[in-house]
Design a protein around this motif. Structure first.
Motif, PDB file in Angstrom:
ATOM      1  N   SER A 131      -1.400  -5.268   0.439  1.00  0.00           N
ATOM      2  CA  SER A 131      -1.652  -3.965  -0.983  1.00  0.00           C
ATOM      3  C   SER A 131      -3.333  -4.854  -1.754  1.00  0.00           C
ATOM      4  N   GLY A 132      -3.314  -5.911  -1.867  1.00  0.00           N
ATOM      5  CA  GLY A 132      -4.656  -6.714  -1.795  1.00  0.00           C
ATOM      6  C   GLY A 132      -6.047  -6.475  -1.104  1.00  0.00           C
TER       7      GLY A 132
ATOM      8  N   LEU B   7      -9.046  -4.544  -1.995  1.00  0.00           N
ATOM      9  CA  LEU B   7     -10.313  -5.156  -1.993  1.00  0.00           C
ATOM     10  C   LEU B   7     -11.276  -3.351  -1.448  1.00  0.00           C
TER      11      LEU B   7
ATOM     12  N   THR C 252      -2.666  -5.871 -13.454  1.00  0.00           N
ATOM     13  CA  THR C 252      -2.163  -4.870 -12.281  1.00  0.00           C
ATOM     14  C   THR C 252      -1.921  -4.248 -12.443  1.00  0.00           C
TER      15      THR C 252
ATOM     16  N   LEU D  86       0.350  -4.941  -5.544  1.00  0.00           N
ATOM     17  CA  LEU D  86       0.000  -6.766  -5.562  1.00  0.00           C
ATOM     18  C   LEU D  86       0.657  -7.072  -7.149  1.00  0.00           C
TER      19      LEU D  86
ATOM     20  N   LEU E 136       1.527 -10.963  -7.609  1.00  0.00           N
ATOM     21  CA  LEU E 136       0.779 -11.993  -8.403  1.00  0.00           C
ATOM     22  C   LEU E 136       1.751 -12.739  -9.321  1.00  0.00           C
TER      23      LEU E 136
END
Length: 381
Positions: A49-50, A54, A306, A369, A373
């Motif tokens: 997902s990150g 990005l 997020t 994400l 995190l």
């Protein structure tokens, strides 16, 4: 239990499971940042997902490079054109498409598109075509990754009611739909951290005033407040002014939850010994809050950010869908979904719902994400 010269040997049987659970020396010596990164990498869904987010945000400044058309480019002969068929390794070319001819179906009075399969035409790569696009307002260029074939059109996802390419508008619409979340979260976090932090640190009348303000805002129905504030934006404002005002509205209505969380954390942190020591040493309130208390709450702030961005994106999409958000000629996913309000049109032209796909993917990616995190930023749990 046995003993050899210089060695100690246990007679207990070796347990592989217990040995796997034992901490390695590298874990004991690793820094907190290293432990956070190792734990985050274990969550494959959060890592994917990150990477997806990005790539999406890196593409925003150069969305025009990947879009075959300008977002406002119209073709009256391609109104409600369906997605075109793309073939691989045909007629000696990597990717080819087929020109389409539109005619009116006299039975349904709807445009009917027929592809000419006897005339395959190759797509053009890394060349200039169409109207120029702007790179961060620094300059304009018509150079694109992919261009329509010579003398033909290219509608990868289809065209809308004005004959505009939906794929190109999706890429350009991401610039506003994804940016509004960042601006809204910046505003809400700035207000929430300041009010919540000082309310929890000082207490007293300031804490009571902040708490009552939070209760008043939280008691109001969210969607009607959004609609009322959005409807108050003057109709003669330009797209950029409306965009920033929508971001401000979303940010102003999202800070109470964060302020309450910051306040509750600061109520406990202000009793810690290191905070008392900083006060006795004469440190200012700003330094105590910003340098000593806030870093201990940073893991929750990052995870909350997020998880709040998808709410902002969905808020902008809902307002634009209802006609009270961004306005043409601006392009956003919510404005594109406004064309799908007519259920009859959606039934006949289902590709008008294409903007739902990136909205769903981005919201899911931010949620995955955020979960990753939140777990990774507490590596000692």
């Amino acid at each position: 239990m046995g003993r050899r010269p210089g060695h100690w040997i246990s007679d207990e049987p070796w347990d592989a499971e217990t040995d796997l659970q034992a901490l390695d020396r590298k874990d004991l010596d690793a820094s907190t940042t290293t432990l956070i990164w190792r734990r985050f990498k274990r969550n494959k869904l959060a890592v994917l997902s990150g990477l997806f987010l990005l790539i999406m945000y890196l593409m925003l400044p150069v969305a025009g490079f990947f879009a075959p058309y300008h977002p406002q480019a119209r073709n009256t002969d391609a109104i409600y054109a369906p997605p075109q068929e793309i073939d691989i390794f045909t007629a000696g070319h990597f990717l080819v498409t087929y020109p389409t001819v539109s005619e009116i179906d006299m039975a349904t009075f709807q445009p009917k598109f027929t592809a000419d399969y006897d005339d395959p035409r190759p797509l053009r790569w890394l060349t200039s075509c169409g109207d120029p696009w702007s790179f961060l307002g620094l300059g304009e260029t018509a150079f694109r990754l992919i261009c329509p074939p010579e003398g033909s059109d290219l509608y990868l996802i289809g065209a809308d009611r004005l004959g505009r390419d939906i794929f190109s508008r999706l890429l350009h619409g991401a610039q506003l739909s994804l940016t509004v979340g960042l601006i809204g979260v910046t505003i809400s976090f700035g207000i929430g951290m300041v009010l919540g932090g000082f309310a929890g640190y000082f207490g007293g009348w300031l804490d009571a005033a902040v708490q009552r303000s939070i209760e008043i805002i939280r008691s109001m129905p969210e969607l009607p407040i959004w609609l009322a504030l959005s409807a108050a934006i003057p109709a003669n404002w330009g797209p950029v002014a409306v965009f920033f005002m929508i971001s401000v509205i979303l940010g102003l209505l999202d800070w109470p939850g964060l302020a309450r969380a910051v306040r509750s954390k600061f109520l406990s942190l202000r009793e810690e010994d290191y905070v008392r020591a900083a006060e006795l040493m004469g440190a200012s309130t700003t330094r105590i809050v910003g340098s000593h208390m806030m870093p201990n709450f940073m893991s929750h702030l990052v995870a909350s950010a997020t998880l709040s961005i998808p709410t902002m994106i969905l808020g902008e999409t809902a307002l634009s869908l209802l006609g009270l958000g961004l306005r043409p000629p601006a392009v956003s996913w919510g404005l594109m979904l406004n064309d799908a309000l007519d259920l009859t049109a959606v039934e006949i032209y289902p590709w008008l719902l294409a903007p739902m796909i990136p909205v769903i993917l981005v919201v899911l990616a931010f949620n995955f994400l955020g979960d990753g995190l939140r777990d990774a930023l507490d590596p000692y749990s």
